[in-house]
Design a protein around this motif. Structure first.
Motif, PDB file in Angstrom:
ATOM      1  N   LEU A 139      36.254  46.517  41.843  1.00 30.46           N
ATOM      2  CA  LEU A 139      37.731  45.738  41.967  1.00 30.46           C
ATOM      3  C   LEU A 139      37.762  44.361  41.167  1.00 30.46           C
ATOM      4  O   LEU A 139      36.759  43.522  41.001  1.00 30.46           O
ATOM      5  CB  LEU A 139      37.801  45.554  43.698  1.00 30.46           C
ATOM      6  N   ILE A 140      38.790  44.007  40.689  1.00 28.47           N
ATOM      7  CA  ILE A 140      39.163  42.684  39.931  1.00 28.47           C
ATOM      8  C   ILE A 140      39.549  41.879  41.007  1.00 28.47           C
ATOM      9  O   ILE A 140      40.978  42.069  41.480  1.00 28.47           O
ATOM     10  CB  ILE A 140      40.113  43.053  38.774  1.00 28.47           C
ATOM     11  N   PRO A 141      39.049  40.822  41.368  1.00 29.30           N
ATOM     12  CA  PRO A 141      39.484  39.978  42.260  1.00 29.30           C
ATOM     13  C   PRO A 141      40.990  39.099  41.880  1.00 29.30           C
ATOM     14  O   PRO A 141      41.049  39.194  40.534  1.00 29.30           O
ATOM     15  CB  PRO A 141      38.270  38.772  42.420  1.00 29.30           C
ATOM     16  N   SER A 142      41.658  38.826  42.621  1.00 30.74           N
ATOM     17  CA  SER A 142      43.007  38.042  42.331  1.00 30.74           C
ATOM     18  C   SER A 142      42.613  36.906  41.537  1.00 30.74           C
ATOM     19  O   SER A 142      43.418  36.267  40.742  1.00 30.74           O
ATOM     20  CB  SER A 142      43.630  37.789  43.862  1.00 30.74           C
ATOM     21  N   ASP A 147      40.656  36.568  39.277  1.00 28.97           N
ATOM     22  CA  ASP A 147      40.070  36.805  37.956  1.00 28.97           C
ATOM     23  C   ASP A 147      41.232  37.930  37.074  1.00 28.97           C
ATOM     24  O   ASP A 147      41.176  38.479  36.306  1.00 28.97           O
ATOM     25  CB  ASP A 147      38.852  37.787  37.629  1.00 28.97           C
ATOM     26  N   GLY A 148      42.479  37.716  37.857  1.00 27.81           N
ATOM     27  CA  GLY A 148      43.681  38.161  37.346  1.00 27.81           C
ATOM     28  C   GLY A 148      44.012  39.868  37.984  1.00 27.81           C
ATOM     29  O   GLY A 148      44.871  40.238  37.373  1.00 27.81           O
ATOM     30  N   GLY A 149      43.463  39.954  38.934  1.00 28.16           N
ATOM     31  CA  GLY A 149      43.886  41.237  39.837  1.00 28.16           C
ATOM     32  C   GLY A 149      45.161  41.048  40.611  1.00 28.16           C
ATOM     33  O   GLY A 149      45.606  39.903  40.620  1.00 28.16           O
ATOM     34  N   TRP A 150      45.193  41.940  41.412  1.00 30.51           N
ATOM     35  CA  TRP A 150      46.727  41.842  42.173  1.00 30.51           C
ATOM     36  C   TRP A 150      46.248  42.132  43.846  1.00 30.51           C
ATOM     37  O   TRP A 150      45.048  42.859  43.680  1.00 30.51           O
ATOM     38  CB  TRP A 150      47.639  42.785  41.787  1.00 30.51           C
ATOM     39  N   GLN A 151      47.018  41.760  44.609  1.00 31.03           N
ATOM     40  CA  GLN A 151      46.674  42.400  45.993  1.00 31.03           C
ATOM     41  C   GLN A 151      47.138  43.570  46.092  1.00 31.03           C
ATOM     42  O   GLN A 151      48.028  44.284  46.024  1.00 31.03           O
ATOM     43  CB  GLN A 151      47.792  41.416  46.912  1.00 31.03           C
ATOM     44  N   THR A 152      46.008  44.306  46.904  1.00 34.39           N
ATOM     45  CA  THR A 152      46.111  46.025  47.068  1.00 34.39           C
ATOM     46  C   THR A 152      46.854  46.242  48.433  1.00 34.39           C
ATOM     47  O   THR A 152      46.797  45.267  49.199  1.00 34.39           O
ATOM     48  CB  THR A 152      44.800  46.660  46.758  1.00 34.39           C
ATOM     49  N   VAL A 153      47.368  47.189  48.614  1.00 35.54           N
ATOM     50  CA  VAL A 153      47.784  47.769  49.991  1.00 35.54           C
ATOM     51  C   VAL A 153      46.981  48.765  50.267  1.00 35.54           C
ATOM     52  O   VAL A 153      46.475  49.680  49.478  1.00 35.54           O
ATOM     53  CB  VAL A 153      49.337  47.964  49.922  1.00 35.54           C
ATOM     54  N   ALA A 154      47.232  49.120  51.837  1.00 34.43           N
ATOM     55  CA  ALA A 154      46.307  50.368  52.490  1.00 34.43           C
ATOM     56  C   ALA A 154      47.135  50.479  53.799  1.00 34.43           C
ATOM     57  O   ALA A 154      47.733  49.612  54.226  1.00 34.43           O
ATOM     58  CB  ALA A 154      45.105  49.931  52.360  1.00 34.43           C
TER      59      ALA A 154
END
Length: 370
Positions: A119-122, A124-131
């Motif tokens: 997982l790419i942390p936010s 480090d340029g990742g995005w908020q995932t949903v579930a």
């Protein structure tokens, strides 16, 4: 007559044989858009002689991608970017073409596999995932955002709009990705779904949102074109999703007009313990087919022509889908037809490639230059 090379019809679509090329993520898109890699990759598979080519998991919204390099079909730009590959396939091949519509849920925002897949942390340029619930896939990862009614409505609409785009592009069929720990599977599995509203708890409640998504796609796609779904028939974890629950899901899908169910497994938990081997997932396809009288696609370590022939001839599944075997040998259907005494379609520039003794393999012969 080879069972594997017999035709298969569903709605207005007739496949020339029972070989399906599985949707295989290439992690090579740019901003969700296919490029020359996809053109080469898909054209190569389109002239393989298979009956159906399914384009890789294609996200219905940007945060629904597994990685930043996933394909998408969420706006006019991504739709337009698909046209060159689709037009080239139609020019050089008669293969039927489907697209797999997907949402990664909490398994989104990940590095591509060859960079570790984590997982790419936010930060480090990742995005908020949903579930469905605010439960991370793996301990120590950032938690996903539990979807509220507005978010669920947005994603349901995104699936329907992507289905409309798929129709405009001329896709023959759609497969919904409901497997491998992605969003739809997360709603189904009690390991990922801990909701206390109408979408969590009982089996009936956990089926509700996946069925709503199926209904939305089916309503948005022309009635004469098929819509199937890929499922994970078991989580391979005690207390998780399993085959009896999958059969209950299949029975509900059957009443809604599902055209096939691809029976895969796993993906929702890193605690899974998989007993892998040739045909290890075939009992899932057979169980679903027998219990729900639904067309099924068998997947998982199907690599041999005789193995595939037996699956179809025995009635354990209606089609077989190959993934890595097709990447390793993009002419697998040619070689299977030669072994089984069948014929297969190939483009005219390749007709002279038929080996001695197999001059009728393509159902055509061509003489040399004068």
């Amino acid at each position: 007559m080879s069972a594997l090379f017999s035709p298969f019809s569903v709605r207005d679509l007739t496949l020339r044989n029972r070989i399906v090329i599985s949707p295989m993520c290439q992690y090579s898109a740019e901003g969700g858009k296919p490029n020359n890699w996809h053109l080469m990759h898909l054209l190569n598979l389109a002239v393989s002689g298979a009956g159906l080519l399914c384009v890789e998991g294609t996200a219905v919204e940007p945060i629904g991608r597994i990685t930043p390099a996933d394909l998408g079909l969420w706006d006019d730009e991504t739709e337009t970017a698909f046209r060159p590959a689709i037009e080239a396939i139609r020019k050089y091949s008669n293969i039927a073409v489907a697209v797999q519509l997907a949402h990664a849920g909490r398994k989104g925002s990940s590095h591509v596999p060859w960079n570790g897949g984590a997982l790419i942390p936010s930060s480090d340029g990742g995005w908020q995932t949903v579930a469905p619930s605010a439960l991370e896939h793996k301990a120590g990862e950032e938690k996903p955002l539990a979807l509220d009614t507005e978010g669920m409505d947005r994603i349901r609409i995104a699936f329907a709009e992507a289905a409309q785009r798929a129709d405009r592009l001329g896709f023959d069929a759609i497969e919904i990705h409901g497997a491998h720990g992605y969003l739809i599977h997360e709603f189904l599995s009690p390991l990922a779904n801990r909701r206390t509203d109408a979408y969590g708890g009982s089996l009936e409640n956990r089926l509700r949102y996946p069925l709503e998504i199926f209904d939305a796609v089916r309503a948005a796609f022309p009635v004469h074109k098929p819509v199937g779904i890929k499922v994970s028939a078991t989580d391979w974890v005690d207390g998780g999703w399993d085959l009896p629950q999958t059969i209950a899901f299949a029975n509900e899908l059957k009443t809604r007009g599902v055209d096939w169910i691809t029976a895969s497994s796993a993906g929702v938990s890193p605690l899974q313990k998989i007993a892998a081997g040739p045909n290890y997932q075939l009992p899932f396809a057979e169980g679903i087919k027998t219990s729900s009288e639904t067309n099924t696609i068998a997947v998982g370590l199907i690599t041999d022509a005789r193995q595939a022939e037996d699956i179809i001839a025995s009635g354990k599944a209606d089609l077989v889908a190959l993934a890595r075997a097709m990447l390793y040998d993009p002419r697998w259907p040619w070689h299977a037809a030669a072994e089984l005494g069948a014929t297969v379609e190939a483009p005219p520039p390749y007709w002279r490639s038929q080996p001695r003794g197999l001059e009728g393999l393509f159902g055509k012969t061509v003489s040399g230059l004068r």
